[in-house]
Design an enzyme around this catalytic site. Structure first.
Site, PDB file in Angstrom:
ATOM      1  N   LYS A   1     -33.493  -9.188  20.564  1.00  0.00           N
ATOM      2  CA  LYS A   1     -34.329  -9.267  19.366  1.00  0.00           C
ATOM      3  C   LYS A   1     -34.799 -10.703  19.139  1.00  0.00           C
ATOM      4  O   LYS A   1     -35.950 -10.942  18.780  1.00  0.00           O
ATOM      5  CB  LYS A   1     -33.557  -8.719  18.159  1.00  0.00           C
ATOM      6  CG  LYS A   1     -33.407  -7.195  18.231  1.00  0.00           C
ATOM      7  CD  LYS A   1     -32.377  -6.618  17.281  1.00  0.00           C
ATOM      8  CE  LYS A   1     -32.168  -5.133  17.587  1.00  0.00           C
ATOM      9  NZ  LYS A   1     -31.065  -4.516  16.847  1.00  0.00           N
ATOM     10  N   GLN A  60     -26.649  -5.886  12.458  1.00  0.00           N
ATOM     11  CA  GLN A  60     -26.429  -5.165  13.717  1.00  0.00           C
ATOM     12  C   GLN A  60     -25.257  -4.188  13.568  1.00  0.00           C
ATOM     13  O   GLN A  60     -24.176  -4.564  13.136  1.00  0.00           O
ATOM     14  CB  GLN A  60     -26.161  -6.159  14.859  1.00  0.00           C
ATOM     15  CG  GLN A  60     -26.041  -5.515  16.225  1.00  0.00           C
ATOM     16  CD  GLN A  60     -27.342  -4.829  16.677  1.00  0.00           C
ATOM     17  OE1 GLN A  60     -28.433  -5.371  16.557  1.00  0.00           O
ATOM     18  NE2 GLN A  60     -27.223  -3.596  17.180  1.00  0.00           N
ATOM     19  N   ASP A  73     -35.117  -2.632   9.038  1.00  0.00           N
ATOM     20  CA  ASP A  73     -34.661  -1.451   9.782  1.00  0.00           C
ATOM     21  C   ASP A  73     -35.045  -0.154   9.060  1.00  0.00           C
ATOM     22  O   ASP A  73     -34.867   0.930   9.608  1.00  0.00           O
ATOM     23  CB  ASP A  73     -33.129  -1.494   9.947  1.00  0.00           C
ATOM     24  CG  ASP A  73     -32.714  -2.147  11.263  1.00  0.00           C
ATOM     25  OD1 ASP A  73     -33.468  -1.992  12.247  1.00  0.00           O
ATOM     26  OD2 ASP A  73     -31.648  -2.777  11.297  1.00  0.00           O
TER      27      ASP A  73
END
Ligand code: NDP
Length: 292
Positions: free
Chosen positions: A54, A98, A121
């Site tokens: 990322k 994460q 997200d």
């Protein structure tokens, strides 16, 4: 029949190039560089690889990134304190926690604590609600990536029967919302499908799959979808990532299903690269949102 391979890597590159142009224009006109803050708790090697990928993607498109690595012994309260800091930081536009978080930390409590305007997200209930009402703030990265692949490969979804195997909050459920929506970031042709969601309690899953024009497999079981479950000419999207003795494989028996399907995504090199790219897309959107 030998299916056409949908090259997620190439599509991802194409979209990253588009995002890079937009990021440069945004930064020039606003004086603000979009910034993604990643939070990694513990030392799960797969999570470290994901976070590293990322960051690399951020660099490629001109987005700044911060890495907040915390030890596995971090308490829920300490993690919530960091989230609160990132929520109020004017330098940070997107926050990525994460997953999975170490045992003992309430994942939903942590995700719910992320400022919905920085929730790149699209996991926050407010954002999920907005998606379900057809007025998304952010789009969920993996399902949005799937929609991009399908449309950029010239496949029309309107009126098609899509069977999604898997009902998770990260893939299956939001995928169904994007495909049943009236419109998409690529236009109405990439949405407006008739969707069936299957899961481990579905009766005669193979028969349901055989009615599909498009199958989206998000199961987490290696090579679960086999050729006998696929209607000739169907489009197959394999979201699965399974580590096996023969390396990374998807949820679809690629060789067998390729003989029946018209189009198929490979693993690796299919949906995976798009997930990271759509996170870049959302970080730029978050920066625009904070400027507006
Ligand atoms: P989850 O484990 O959260 O969900 C799996 C779903 O598959 C569940 O709904 C489950 O049903 C269903 N399922 C499991 N076994 C069967 C079965 N035998 N028959 C029918 N349905 C079954 O997984 P995720 O959605 O998070 O991930 C799915 C896969 O996608 C994984 O391999 C993951 O690694 C991968 N992934 C890939 C991403 C990418 O970027 N390419 C991003 C995210 C995930 P039930 O609900 O009844 O238990």
């Amino acid at each position: 029949m030998s299916a056409e391979i949908m090259d997620g890597k190439a599509i991802s590159k194409e979209i990253q190039a588009e995002i890079a142009v937009e990021v440069a224009q945004f930064t020039q006109s606003s004086g603000v560089t979009p910034c993604l803050a990643a939070v990694l708790v513990g030392d799960d090697p797969a999570s470290e690889v994901y976070v590293r990928n990322k960051h690399r993607a951020c660099e490629r498109v001109g987005i700044a990134s911060q890495m907040h690595k915390l030890p596995a012994s971090t308490t829920e309260e300490e993690l919530l304190e960091l989230i609160a800091e990132l929520n109020s930081s004017t330098d940070v536009h997107g926050i990525l926690v994460q997953l999975p978080l170490p045992e003992g930390i309430d994942t939903l409590r942590v995700l719910d604590a992320v400022n919905p305007h920085k929730d790149v997200d699209a996991f926050h209930p407010e954002n999920v609600g907005l998606i379900s009402q057809g007025r998304p703030r952010f789009l969920p990265c993996t399902p949005h990536g799937v929609q991009q692949i399908i449309d950029r490969c010239g496949i029309e979804m309107t009126g098609k029967h899509a069977v999604i195997v898997g009902r998770s909050d990260i893939v299956g459920k939001p995928m169904s919302m994007l495909l049943t929506a009236r419109n998409s970031t690529r236009g109405p042709q990439a949405a407006n499908a008739t969707v069936t969601i299957c899961h481990s309690r579905t009766k005669d899953l193979a028969a349901v799959c055989r009615t599909a024009d498009v199958i989206i497999a998000a199961i987490g079981v290696a090579e679960f979808i086999t050729a006998d479950m696929v209607k000739p000419g169907a489009v197959i999207i394999d979201v699965g990532i399974n580590r096996t003795e023969k390396g990374l494989v998807g949820d679809v028996d690629f060789d067998g299903v390729s003989e029946v399907a018209s189009h198929i995504t490979p693993v690796p090199g299919g949906v995976g690269p798009l997930t990271v790219t759509m996170l870049m897309y959302n970080t730029l959107e978050a920066a625009k949102l904070l400027q507006s």
